[in-house]
Design an enzyme around this catalytic site. Structure first.
Site, mmCIF file in Angstrom:
data_model
loop_
_atom_site.group_PDB
_atom_site.id
_atom_site.type_symbol
_atom_site.label_atom_id
_atom_site.label_comp_id
_atom_site.label_asym_id
_atom_site.label_seq_id
_atom_site.Cartn_x
_atom_site.Cartn_y
_atom_site.Cartn_z
ATOM 1 N N ASP A 28 60.758 -31.033 -62.660
ATOM 2 C CA ASP A 28 59.941 -32.185 -62.292
ATOM 3 C C ASP A 28 60.694 -33.071 -61.307
ATOM 4 O O ASP A 28 61.909 -33.262 -61.443
ATOM 5 C CB ASP A 28 59.620 -33.039 -63.518
ATOM 6 N N CYS A 53 52.394 -38.317 -63.374
ATOM 7 C CA CYS A 53 52.280 -39.063 -64.625
ATOM 8 C C CYS A 53 53.362 -40.131 -64.711
ATOM 9 O O CYS A 53 54.406 -40.023 -64.058
ATOM 10 C CB CYS A 53 52.435 -38.135 -65.834
ATOM 11 N N TYR A 91 55.011 -23.943 -75.522
ATOM 12 C CA TYR A 91 56.304 -24.557 -75.241
ATOM 13 C C TYR A 91 56.653 -25.731 -76.148
ATOM 14 O O TYR A 91 57.781 -26.230 -76.115
ATOM 15 C CB TYR A 91 56.360 -25.027 -73.774
ATOM 16 N N ASN A 102 44.156 -47.531 -64.124
ATOM 17 C CA ASN A 102 44.221 -48.062 -62.758
ATOM 18 C C ASN A 102 44.556 -49.537 -62.846
ATOM 19 O O ASN A 102 44.081 -50.229 -63.763
ATOM 20 C CB ASN A 102 42.871 -47.948 -62.039
ATOM 21 N N HIS A 148 43.536 -43.323 -62.661
ATOM 22 C CA HIS A 148 44.116 -42.172 -61.965
ATOM 23 C C HIS A 148 45.603 -41.959 -62.232
ATOM 24 O O HIS A 148 46.203 -41.028 -61.687
ATOM 25 C CB HIS A 148 43.874 -42.303 -60.456
ATOM 26 N N GLU A 186 55.371 -32.120 -61.859
ATOM 27 C CA GLU A 186 55.886 -30.759 -61.858
ATOM 28 C C GLU A 186 55.904 -30.192 -60.443
ATOM 29 O O GLU A 186 55.014 -30.491 -59.643
ATOM 30 C CB GLU A 186 55.018 -29.841 -62.736
#
Length: 225
Positions: A28, A53, A91, A102, A148, A186
């Site tokens: 990441d 994120c 995982y 937002n 978002h 990622e």
């Protein structure tokens, strides 16, 4: 290296974190939320390609009543709860996803400028939770949901229960004496898979970014590998 990563983060520079071969096997891009700009969002969007994120410590999320999204779904979904069964997750035992937000100062919320504004305002808010005694009502005055920016909640105690990028990145913010919120994405490859560790290390070297592994971070914390 761990020490180099901490120094870079203190100066608002990106660091790449590779979790582990026996976990996601992913890298990441990690940036302190307080230092996010529209240019960093563009880099994460174009060079990362995954889901952008922003993290928050579970202790801080609890103070604002920000839930794990699966807990919210468990209470509110009017459908068979088998959809929430995560026992087949490859995982981990659970995800850290929370609500999406937002800033109320944004337009659509999706542009690089808007997402950067939401993240920076969120980081500032997190940094003031205890200083100013901020509440969930204050949070609602600043942010709306859905939005978002995907929030992730870093498990309390960090690596005692989970060793994902949410915990690894947020822990580094703590260690760098920054507001404990990281913005992460990622790195994906054009072959349709996650970018290999070799390629992400090369990318970090070419761009002057730090590179650190989950093993290095966990060894500093106390070690699980």
């Amino acid at each position: 290296m761990y020490s180099e990563a901490i120094d870079l983060l203190k100066n608002g520079k990106p660091v790449l974190i590779f979790d582990a071969d026996d976990r996601e096997g992913e890298t990441d891009i990690v940036i302190p939320s307080e230092y996010i700009t529209k240019d960093f969002i563009r880099i994460m969007r174009k060079d990362g390609g995954g889901l952008i994120c922003t993290t928050i410590k579970e202790e801080d999320a609890d103070m604002l009543n920000i839930p794990y999204i699966e807990d919210l779904y468990r209470k509110c979904l009017d459908m068979d709860k088998s959809v929430l069964d995560a026992t087949d997750m490859k995982y981990d035992k659970n995800s850290t996803f929370s609500i999406t937000i937002n800033s109320r100062n944004t337009f659509t919320g999706i542009s690089d400028k808007d997402r950067a504004a939401t993240v920076r305002e969120f980081a500032e808010f997190v940094g003031n939770i205890r200083k100013k005694g901020l509440t969930s009502q204050d949070f609602g005055h600043k942010f709306r949901t859905p939005g978002h920016i995907h929030l992730l909640i870093a498990t309390k105690g960090y690596f005692s229960k989970r060793k994902g990028h949410t915990e690894l990145s947020t822990y580094l913010m703590d260690q760098a004496d920054l507001i404990p919120s990281a913005t992460i994405v990622e790195m994906l490859d054009d072959n349709g898979k996650s970018m290999s560790r070799e390629k992400t290390e090369k990318y970090a070297s070419e761009h002057g970014y730090g590179f650190v592994t989950g093993k290095e971070i966990l060894n500093q914390w106390g070690g699980y590998y």
